[in-house]
Scaffold this active site. Structure first.
Site, PDB file in Angstrom:
ATOM      1  N   CYS A   1      24.227  44.023  22.106  1.00  0.00           N
ATOM      2  CA  CYS A   1      25.501  44.114  22.820  1.00  0.00           C
ATOM      3  C   CYS A   1      26.316  45.296  22.318  1.00  0.00           C
ATOM      4  CB  CYS A   1      26.296  42.823  22.630  1.00  0.00           C
ATOM      5  SG  CYS A   1      25.372  41.316  23.002  1.00  0.00           S
ATOM      6  N   SER A   2      26.997  45.976  23.237  1.00  0.00           N
ATOM      7  CA  SER A   2      27.800  47.140  22.874  1.00  0.00           C
ATOM      8  C   SER A   2      29.044  46.733  22.100  1.00  0.00           C
ATOM      9  CB  SER A   2      28.198  47.931  24.122  1.00  0.00           C
ATOM     10  OG  SER A   2      28.974  47.136  24.984  1.00  0.00           O
TER      11      SER A   2
ATOM     12  N   HIS B   1      32.715  50.982  23.107  1.00  0.00           N
ATOM     13  CA  HIS B   1      33.021  50.919  24.535  1.00  0.00           C
ATOM     14  C   HIS B   1      34.482  50.589  24.806  1.00  0.00           C
ATOM     15  CE1 HIS B   1      32.686  50.470  28.727  1.00  0.00           C
ATOM     16  NE2 HIS B   1      32.323  49.188  28.795  1.00  0.00           N
TER      17      HIS B   1
ATOM     18  N   LYS C   1      26.333  51.209  22.714  1.00  0.00           N
ATOM     19  CA  LYS C   1      25.869  50.322  21.657  1.00  0.00           C
ATOM     20  C   LYS C   1      26.450  50.712  20.307  1.00  0.00           C
ATOM     21  CE  LYS C   1      24.012  47.215  19.534  1.00  0.00           C
ATOM     22  NZ  LYS C   1      25.181  47.396  18.720  1.00  0.00           N
TER      23      LYS C   1
ATOM     24  N   CYS D   1      34.410  49.425  34.206  1.00  0.00           N
ATOM     25  CA  CYS D   1      33.978  50.261  33.077  1.00  0.00           C
ATOM     26  C   CYS D   1      33.714  51.713  33.474  1.00  0.00           C
ATOM     27  CB  CYS D   1      32.723  49.673  32.432  1.00  0.00           C
ATOM     28  SG  CYS D   1      32.962  48.010  31.777  1.00  0.00           S
TER      29      CYS D   1
END
Length: 399
Positions: A208-209, A338, A334, A85
């Site tokens: 969770c993103s 992402h 968030k 990431c």
């Protein structure tokens, strides 16, 4: 440790970022063209002015050809990099070092990911052989282990830790609701967040993103050339990437209340930048809030709160948009989303806007107005106990 760094030798003179989200009608090339064109337009450049390119992506292309094809680049180096990431930050780090070394005069760092077309709800799984010690659990399950570990170590009861996680998600959705580029542009009440369907452990859906498509790009040049392209360059103060030994899953000493790689990369970047007291000197931070407990722990790892007191600072509003040290004013992973390869450069894009005074008024942070001129990005790749960590410090003025 502290590397010598490239303090004030490189400056960002142009940036671009697409909206993050579910772009079913757009391909990887479309996203790359939009972000890079925006970066070149902001710097008053064309493709002919860029000497070399670095592209960060995990699963949206296997070589630099993905970028050269999209932009019709012919006869110039295009390097594809991948570091989980932190791939976008890796492209930025390499571009900066190339300019600082004198190898090139101008470089572009680009990040992109097209996740929504994979048919997989979450990050694209890797198929790399391991030694058998790597956990086979999901990312939410692995990061959920932070919650009981932190609560036990610092004496936070279940209701209090739930309130802390809820407030982090609430803050980032509040910020994202004021960001037209964010994937989720709607405020969510604390009650809704707290009662959301469970995903893993104490983590609910709002902890969770987002999984999204998107791209971001930055153009860097030598600092002495920066004012040729913009009257408000952003100067690179420190860059640090740390890869851990990946022993967390088998090390009995690892307790899931810290990311040692983040601690080391922050210390290194601060030393390069000359930052002595990050809580007092930093105007804002963009951190890797892949899950709400990650942001909580990072407040301590990055030196924004004392050990064991990060949860109290969250509840006190220290990291809110109008707080002492705003964290993720753009909504973070968030709410912004992402797309793996783009996230690190998206973080830098928010620093670019805020330090230049160009963020929309409704989410412009007060700390810049109070005279702070430095911003931090933190980008994580991997999982607790087994990750890479990138930290940058950038500023609106040279030292």
């Amino acid at each position: 440790m502290a590397s010598r760094g490239i303090r004030d030798r490189v400056a960002i003179v142009g940036m671009g970022c697409t909206q993050f989200g579910e772009h079913w009608d757009r391909g990887t090339e479309d996203l790359l063209i939009e972000s890079t064109n925006a970066a070149m337009e902001s710097a008053g450049m064309t493709r002919d002015d860029i000497d070399a390119y670095w592209l960060g992506t995990q699963k949206s292309g296997m070589s630099g050809l993905i970028l050269s094809k999209a932009l019709r680049i012919d006869g110039k180096p295009v390097t594809r990099v991948e570091n989980y990431c932190a791939s976008g930050s890796e492209s930025f780090r390499n571009a900066c070092y190339a300019v600082a070394s004198g190898a090139v005069d101008t470089a572009m760092a680009v990040g992109v990911e097209k996740l929504k077309d994979t048919g997989f709800s979450g990050l694209v799984p890797a198929s790399i052989p391991t030694d058998g010690t790597t956990p086979s659990t999901t990312a939410p399950a692995l990061f959920s282990l932070i919650v009981p570990a932190y609560a036990k170590r610092y004496g936070v009861d279940e209701a209090e830790i739930k309130e802390v996680l809820t407030r982090i998600a609430w803050k980032n959705h509040y910020n994202g609701a004021r960001n037209t580029r964010a994937q989720f542009r709607k405020e969510v009440s604390k009650e809704t967040i707290a009662k959301a369907s469970p995903i893993a452990g104490m983590l609910g859906i709002f902890d969770c993103s987002g999984v999204s498509d998107g791209s971001a790009a930055a153009i860097v040049v030598r600092a002495e050339d920066a004012y040729k392209y913009t009257d408000k360059p952003i100067f690179v103060k420190g860059l640090s990437l740390i890869a851990g030994a990946a022993r967390g899953s088998i090390d009995p000493e690892y307790d899931f209340t810290t990311f040692p790689e983040a601690v080391k990369s922050a210390a290194d970047a601060y030393a390069q930048a000359g930052v002595k007291d990050p809580r007092a000197e930093i105007a804002m931070a963009e951190v890797h809030d892949c899950f709400t407990p990650t942001e909580l722990v990072l407040m301590e790892d990055l030196g924004f709160a004392e050990r064991g007191f990060g949860w109290k600072e969250v509840l006190a509003g220290t990291f809110d948009l109008d707080g002492e040290l705003p964290v993720n004013p753009d909504g973070g992973l968030k709410a912004f989303g992402h797309p793996i390869g783009a996230s690190g450069l998206r973080m830098m894009f928010e620093c670019w806007l805020q330090l230049r005074g160009e963020a929309p008024e409704e989410r412009r942070i007060a700390s810049v107005g109070r005279g702070r001129k430095l911003a931090v990005t933190h980008n994580l790749g991997g999982q607790p106990g087994e990750c890479v960590s990138f930290v940058s410090v950038v500023g609106s003025e040279p030292s």
